[in-house]
Design a protein around this motif. Structure first.
Motif, PDB file in Angstrom:
ATOM      1  N   ASP A   1      33.909  17.355  36.585  1.00 10.93           N
ATOM      2  CA  ASP A   1      34.005  18.080  35.324  1.00 10.93           C
ATOM      3  C   ASP A   1      34.295  19.548  35.602  1.00 10.93           C
TER       4      ASP A   1
ATOM      5  N   ASN B   1      27.979  17.109  23.785  1.00  8.37           N
ATOM      6  CA  ASN B   1      27.428  16.030  24.616  1.00  8.37           C
ATOM      7  C   ASN B   1      28.342  14.822  24.721  1.00  8.37           C
ATOM      8  N   GLU B   2      29.563  14.925  24.217  1.00  5.23           N
ATOM      9  CA  GLU B   2      30.440  13.758  24.172  1.00  5.23           C
ATOM     10  C   GLU B   2      31.830  14.093  24.716  1.00  5.23           C
ATOM     11  N   TYR B   3      32.331  13.227  25.596  1.00  2.66           N
ATOM     12  CA  TYR B   3      33.699  13.365  26.107  1.00  2.66           C
ATOM     13  C   TYR B   3      34.627  12.470  25.297  1.00  2.66           C
TER      14      TYR B   3
ATOM     15  N   LYS C   1      35.906  17.731  26.396  1.00  6.25           N
ATOM     16  CA  LYS C   1      34.709  17.936  25.591  1.00  6.25           C
ATOM     17  C   LYS C   1      34.985  19.114  24.667  1.00  6.25           C
TER      18      LYS C   1
END
Length: 183
Positions: free
Chosen positions: A156, A54-56, A48
Motif C-alpha cells: 500500500d 477503511n475500504e479499498y 482508497k
C-alpha cells in the motif's frame, strides 16, 4: 529497392502516429525510484478514498479526464485528489508462497506415507520414517509460504509526501493543431 522500403517505412510510421490519438494515463511516482507504475484506460486500479478510509475499491478505468482530474469508471467517477492510498500487488510473492506451501504439504505427506509403509521386512528404508526433522522442514515451508503471501503479496502506498499520483497526456498533436486548418 532499399530506398523504396525506407520511404514506405517512414510513411507507415507517420500514418501510425496519426492513428494513435490518445496517450492519457496516470502514474504512481515514488521518490528515489526511477520506475513509475502507469495506469492506462482499461487498467485495473485499487485505491482508497478520503470518504471511505477503511475500504479499498478495485475498478477498471474507462476514461481519463485530464482537464478536470477525473477518473471515469463503469459505475461513476472520482476526482484524483480524493484518492488517499494506492494498492499494488506482487504476483511473484503469491506464486512463491503457494509453491512453498505445496512443498511443505508434499514433504509432510511423503514423510507420513514413508512412516506408514515402513516395515521390518526392509521393503522401505528405515530413513523414511516420519520424525521431528520431517515435521520441522514441512512446517517451516508452510509457515514461510503463508508469511510471504500475507506480508509481501500487496503493498500500500499512501499518497502525499512519499508517493504522488500524476495525470499525463502525451497525445500527438494532429497536423491541423500544429499548422492550423487547411484553407
Amino acid at each position: 529497392m532499399k530506398s523504396i522500403i525506407t520511404i514506405l517505412s517512414i510513411v507507415f510510421f507517420l500514418l501510425l502516429t496519426q492513428l494513435v490519438a490518445a496517450q492519457k494515463f496516470i502514474q504512481l511516482e515514488l521518490p528515489g525510484d526511477p520506475i513509475v507504475n502507469k495506469y492506462f484506460v482499461g487498467s485495473s486500479i485499487v485505491y482508497k478514498l478520503i470518504d471511505y478510509p477503511n475500504e479499498y475499491f478495485n475498478k477498471v478505468i474507462k476514461q481519463i479526464d485530464i482537464e478536470n482530474e477525473i477518473l471515469v469508471f463503469d459505475d461513476g467517477y472520482i476526482k484524483v485528489v480524493e484518492i488517499t492510498h494506492i494498492r499494488r500487488f506482487r504476483p511473484w510473492a503469491k506464486a512463491l508462497g503457494y509453491s512453498l506451501n505445496t512443498f511443505g504439504v508434499v514433504w509432510i505427506t511423503y514423510g507420513v506415507l514413508g512412516d506408514v509403509f515402513a516395515d521390518d521386512d526392509g521393503l522401505v528404508d528405515e530413513g523414511t520414517r516420519f520424525d521431528w526433522d520431517t515435521a520441522i522442514i514441512g512446517g517451516t515451508a508452510i509457515l514461510t509460504g503463508w508469511i510471504i503471501r500475507k506480508w509481501l503479496y500487496k503493498k500500500d502506498y499512501k499518497l502525499g509526501k512519499h508517493a504522488r499520483l500524476r495525470m499525463l497526456d502525451i497525445t500527438m498533436p494532429t497536423s491541423e493543431e500544429i499548422y492550423g486548418p487547411k484553407e
